[in-house]
Design an enzyme around this catalytic site. Structure first.
Site, PDB file in Angstrom:
ATOM      1  N   CYS A   4       1.003  -1.353   0.010  1.00 13.69           N
ATOM      2  CA  CYS A   4       0.158   0.023  -0.191  1.00 13.69           C
ATOM      3  C   CYS A   4       0.958   1.358   0.120  1.00 13.69           C
ATOM      4  O   CYS A   4       1.492   1.431  -1.057  1.00 13.69           O
ATOM      5  CB  CYS A   4      -0.910  -0.009   1.201  1.00 13.69           C
ATOM      6  SG  CYS A   4      -2.137   1.192   1.056  1.00 13.69           S
ATOM      7  N   HIS A 116      -3.628  -5.130  -0.202  1.00  9.87           N
ATOM      8  CA  HIS A 116      -3.163  -5.655   1.050  1.00  9.87           C
ATOM      9  C   HIS A 116      -3.083  -7.092   0.616  1.00  9.87           C
ATOM     10  O   HIS A 116      -4.369  -7.718   0.962  1.00  9.87           O
ATOM     11  CB  HIS A 116      -4.080  -5.210   2.263  1.00  9.87           C
ATOM     12  CG  HIS A 116      -3.710  -3.833   2.724  1.00  9.87           C
ATOM     13  ND1 HIS A 116      -2.943  -3.536   3.526  1.00  9.87           N
ATOM     14  CD2 HIS A 116      -4.228  -2.587   2.079  1.00  9.87           C
ATOM     15  CE1 HIS A 116      -2.766  -1.967   3.520  1.00  9.87           C
ATOM     16  NE2 HIS A 116      -3.544  -1.637   2.800  1.00  9.87           N
ATOM     17  N   GLU A 118      -2.245  -9.192   2.861  1.00 14.37           N
ATOM     18  CA  GLU A 118      -2.593 -10.031   4.187  1.00 14.37           C
ATOM     19  C   GLU A 118      -3.992  -9.826   4.576  1.00 14.37           C
ATOM     20  O   GLU A 118      -4.431 -10.339   5.586  1.00 14.37           O
ATOM     21  CB  GLU A 118      -1.828  -9.315   5.269  1.00 14.37           C
ATOM     22  CG  GLU A 118      -2.158  -7.744   5.769  1.00 14.37           C
ATOM     23  CD  GLU A 118      -1.889  -6.680   4.981  1.00 14.37           C
ATOM     24  OE1 GLU A 118      -1.630  -6.938   3.518  1.00 14.37           O
ATOM     25  OE2 GLU A 118      -2.147  -5.608   5.214  1.00 14.37           O
ATOM     26  N   ASP A 162     -23.143  -7.943  15.677  1.00 14.59           N
ATOM     27  CA  ASP A 162     -23.419  -7.327  16.750  1.00 14.59           C
ATOM     28  C   ASP A 162     -23.071  -8.239  18.146  1.00 14.59           C
ATOM     29  O   ASP A 162     -23.656  -9.232  18.391  1.00 14.59           O
ATOM     30  CB  ASP A 162     -25.068  -6.782  16.982  1.00 14.59           C
ATOM     31  CG  ASP A 162     -25.450  -5.641  15.867  1.00 14.59           C
ATOM     32  OD1 ASP A 162     -24.778  -5.526  15.297  1.00 14.59           O
ATOM     33  OD2 ASP A 162     -26.709  -5.490  16.011  1.00 14.59           O
ATOM     34  N   ASP A 322     -27.508   5.678  12.307  1.00 10.43           N
ATOM     35  CA  ASP A 322     -28.723   4.786  12.635  1.00 10.43           C
ATOM     36  C   ASP A 322     -29.936   5.613  12.696  1.00 10.43           C
ATOM     37  O   ASP A 322     -30.219   6.117  13.573  1.00 10.43           O
ATOM     38  CB  ASP A 322     -28.193   4.499  14.110  1.00 10.43           C
ATOM     39  CG  ASP A 322     -27.129   3.512  14.599  1.00 10.43           C
ATOM     40  OD1 ASP A 322     -27.110   2.437  13.813  1.00 10.43           O
ATOM     41  OD2 ASP A 322     -26.033   3.893  15.466  1.00 10.43           O
TER      42      ASP A 322
HETATM   43  O1  1PR Z   1     -22.481   4.534  19.342  1.00  8.24           O
HETATM   44  O2  1PR Z   1     -20.122   4.807  18.762  1.00  8.24           O
HETATM   45  O3  1PR Z   1     -20.884   3.297  20.696  1.00  8.24           O
HETATM   46  O4  1PR Z   1     -21.485   2.829  18.505  1.00  8.24           O
HETATM   47  C1  1PR Z   1     -22.485   1.827  18.835  1.00  8.24           C
HETATM   48  C2  1PR Z   1     -22.727   0.947  17.600  1.00  8.24           C
HETATM   49  O5  1PR Z   1     -23.632  -0.120  17.829  1.00  8.24           O
HETATM   50  C3  1PR Z   1     -23.565   1.571  16.335  1.00  8.24           C
HETATM   51  O6  1PR Z   1     -22.697   1.224  15.185  1.00  8.24           O
HETATM   52  C4  1PR Z   1     -24.721   1.120  16.282  1.00  8.24           C
HETATM   53  O7  1PR Z   1     -25.200   1.074  15.097  1.00  8.24           O
HETATM   54  C5  1PR Z   1     -24.422  -0.268  16.908  1.00  8.24           C
HETATM   55  N1  1PR Z   1     -25.847  -0.621  17.891  1.00  8.24           N
HETATM   56  C6  1PR Z   1     -26.178  -0.079  19.109  1.00  8.24           C
HETATM   57  N2  1PR Z   1     -27.117  -0.931  19.482  1.00  8.24           N
HETATM   58  C7  1PR Z   1     -27.515  -1.702  18.623  1.00  8.24           C
HETATM   59  C8  1PR Z   1     -28.830  -2.486  18.808  1.00  8.24           C
HETATM   60  O8  1PR Z   1     -29.083  -3.142  17.861  1.00  8.24           O
HETATM   61  N3  1PR Z   1     -29.345  -2.840  19.747  1.00  8.24           N
HETATM   62  N4  1PR Z   1     -26.743  -2.388  16.445  1.00  8.24           N
HETATM   63  C9  1PR Z   1     -26.684  -1.582  17.389  1.00  8.24           C
HETATM   64  C10 1PR Z   1     -26.941  -1.987  15.335  1.00  8.24           C
HETATM   65  C11 1PR Z   1     -27.337  -2.705  13.291  1.00  8.24           C
HETATM   66  C12 1PR Z   1     -26.766  -3.202  12.042  1.00  8.24           C
HETATM   67  C13 1PR Z   1     -27.228  -4.540  11.940  1.00  8.24           C
HETATM   68  C14 1PR Z   1     -27.999  -4.018  10.632  1.00  8.24           C
HETATM   69  C15 1PR Z   1     -28.203  -5.278   9.681  1.00  8.24           C
HETATM   70  N5  1PR Z   1     -27.082  -3.030  14.463  1.00  8.24           N
HETATM   71  O9  1PR Z   1     -25.450  -3.135  12.173  1.00  8.24           O
HETATM   72  O10 1PR Z   1     -26.419  -5.390  11.816  1.00  8.24           O
HETATM   73  O11 1PR Z   1     -29.208  -3.350  10.873  1.00  8.24           O
HETATM   74  O12 1PR Z   1     -29.078  -6.081  10.327  1.00  8.24           O
HETATM   75  P1  1PR Z   1     -30.109  -7.128   9.660  1.00  8.24           P
HETATM   76  O13 1PR Z   1     -29.348  -7.745   8.502  1.00  8.24           O
HETATM   77  O14 1PR Z   1     -30.521  -8.264  10.463  1.00  8.24           O
HETATM   78  O15 1PR Z   1     -31.600  -6.486   9.252  1.00  8.24           O
HETATM   79  P2  1PR Z   1     -21.408   3.971  19.452  1.00  8.24           P
END
Ligand code: 1PR
Length: 478
Positions: A4, A116, A118, A162, A322
């Site tokens: 890179c 990259h 790796e 998650d 979000d």
């Molecule tokens: O605010 O910087 O501490 O970051 C927290 C992170 O955690 C953020 O990226 C936020 O989106 C994520 N987050 C917080 N709470 C939740 C929760 O679900 N209770 N998850 C959460 C968010 C959303 C997606 C999910 C998609 C696809 N998750 O990443 O994976 O919506 O889902 P699907 O394909 O099943 O529909 P900070």
């Protein structure tokens, strides 16, 4: 061997820093990609094609014209046929939009790659192995006419995990419906447990996921920063998963359990040292964007986005948005940019805007998704992870209107997220929007579909994808 920026430093100069000369071992100058019709940085899996550049059917360091390698950069050396070859270099190139650029160069015992290795799965490990063994030239087993092979950037498919501690204190992969991760059952709503993070990441890697994203959704608020369980998850994952890893959750200036102040940059540095390639910032980006607009769009240089981007490059900083739909009866009912939507609201409204939220969707703020996207782009964020709370866990497909609205507002790549329920949803988001990547979670975790099935569907529709290659034996020491 240079990787890179290790390739870039060997050339004569770069537009990135016009006053600092390169080492000049290789003749040529780096230019920024033209972003008038494509996203920059160039992020994803592209070719390193030697066919046409070297004598027929001969390649170097096991590069294959049919393989894909992971690139992440904004500057590149444009390819001029014959120029480097005249100095005895062998060259492999890649195509991004209408720009052909240098993907790898070698001569004698020097090998440099813009991609990259790796992070390029088995294809990349093969290059590293060939370099270590001095295996510099070989016949290409699958040499075909370069035009027959799908050249250029592939459609990126990302698996997202998650992660949080469940009520028993174990680290689990969970999945919400509109961000609610507790079971709606008589047993009292336990946190959904869909599996172990490292095992699941490895499984998605084997299925062909182009990247893995971990979102640490509760940020382990009671754990000392240096002992955050996610660090161990990253160390273990990066020992056997050779694609880019993104980590989000809790990237912000914070106070440690012993009272010491810890900067967002220090937290990001810990994650990078443990195997992460990108950090993803959620809530903190919203607060920073609010301050940016309050200060008449002026930058302080002190935000997490700016400090991490300055230290590690913008390609290492993702902002996770979000948003949630807010329906309005008329455009004058809000100061935010509205769209005319084909999915009308509860009272038949035809207009909506997208409100950004913080703290895992628990709190709505007075800033919309387009405002946030443009503010964080100005701060040096390199990519957007665009969720949609209304679609999260719904299996009803991506919010195409949201994706297109945000794509139109920025030049950086966008990852569409939330709502994927079957492979056709990936086809739909790639065909109907200009998204750069698409992410799925629940449909993979519940075992309903594999990443390989998503890719097969995309391929069947004529969309270019990367397929995993046969494993290469690796030994990780230390
Ligand atoms: O605010 O910087 O501490 O970051 C927290 C992170 O955690 C953020 O990226 C936020 O989106 C994520 N987050 C917080 N709470 C939740 C929760 O679900 N209770 N998850 C959460 C968010 C959303 C997606 C999910 C998609 C696809 N998750 O990443 O994976 O919506 O889902 P699907 O394909 O099943 O529909 P900070």
């Amino acid at each position: 061997m240079g990787i890179c920026v290790g390739l870039q430093a060997l050339f004569e100069s770069s537009e990135e820093s016009s006053t600092t000369p390169g080492l000049g071992l290789i003749k040529g100058h780096l230019k920024r990609f033209d972003d008038s019709s494509k996203a920059v940085p160039h992020i994803g899996w592209n070719s390193a094609n030697t066919v046409g550049q070297t004598s027929s059917n001969v390649s170097f360091y096991c590069l294959r014209p049919s393989s894909k390698y992971y690139y992440v950069h904004s500057y590149a050396v444009p390819y001029t046929p014959g120029e480097l070859e005249a100095d005895g270099w062998k060259v492999a190139t890649a195509q991004y939009g209408d720009e052909e650029f240098i993907g790898a160069v070698c001569r004698d015992n020097v090998l440099v790659t813009q991609f990259h290795p790796e992070k390029s799965g088995a294809a990349g490990l093969r290059v590293l192995q060939a370099f270590l063994e001095g295996n510099s030239e070989q016949q290409i087993p699958d040499a075909r006419n370069a035009t027959e092979i799908g050249q250029g950037l592939t459609r990126r498919v990302i698996a997202c995990l998650d992660v949080r501690a469940n009520d028993a204190g174990d680290l689990v992969v969970t999945k919400g419906d509109q961000y609610d991760v507790r079971e709606a059952d008589a047993a009292g709503g336990a946190v959904r447990n869909l599996g172990k993070p490292v095992d699941m990441a490895r499984r998605y890697y084997e299925q062909g996921a182009d990247e893995i994203t971990f979102l640490n959704i509760t940020s382990f608020r009671n754990s000392p920063v240096a002992d955050t369980p996610m660090l161990e998850v990253l160390r273990r994952t990066s020992a056997s998963v050779f694609v880019p890893l993104t980590i989000g959750g809790g990237i912000r200036d914070t106070v440690d359990t012993d009272g010491t102040k810890v900067s967002a940059l220090s937290i990001a540095s810990l994650y990078f040292a443990s195997g992460a390639d990108k950090v993803s910032i959620g809530s903190d980006a919203v607060y920073a964007a609010e301050e940016y607009f309050a200060a008449d769009r002026s930058l302080t240089g002190r935000t997490a986005i700016e400090t991490i981007s300055a230290a590690y490059g913008k390609q290492a900083v993702v902002v996770s948005i979000d948003p949630r739909r807010v329906y309005v009866a008329s455009a004058s009912a809000t100061s935010h940019a509205t769209i005319e939507t084909s999915i009308s609201g509860p009272s038949g409204e035809r207009l909506c805007w997208y409100q950004c939220t913080v703290r895992g969707g628990r709190e709505g703020r007075d800033i919309d998704a387009v405002q946030l996207a443009t503010a964080v782009e100005a701060m040096g964020c390199g990519e957007l992870l665009l969720n949609c709370i209304d679609r999260d866990g719904s299996n009803s497909g991506f919010d195409l209107e949201l994706v297109e609205m945000v794509k139109r507002a920025v030049k950086i790549p966008v990852i569409a997220s939330s709502g994927a329920g079957k492979p056709e949803h990936f086809v739909e988001v790639f065909e109907k929007t200009s998204t750069d990547a698409a992410l799925g979670a629940g449909m993979f975790h519940r075992g309903e579909w594999t990443v390989a099935q998503v890719k097969a569907e995309l391929m069947g529709r004529g969309l270019l994808v990367r397929l995993p290659e046969e494993e290469v034996e690796v030994q990780v020491e230390g």
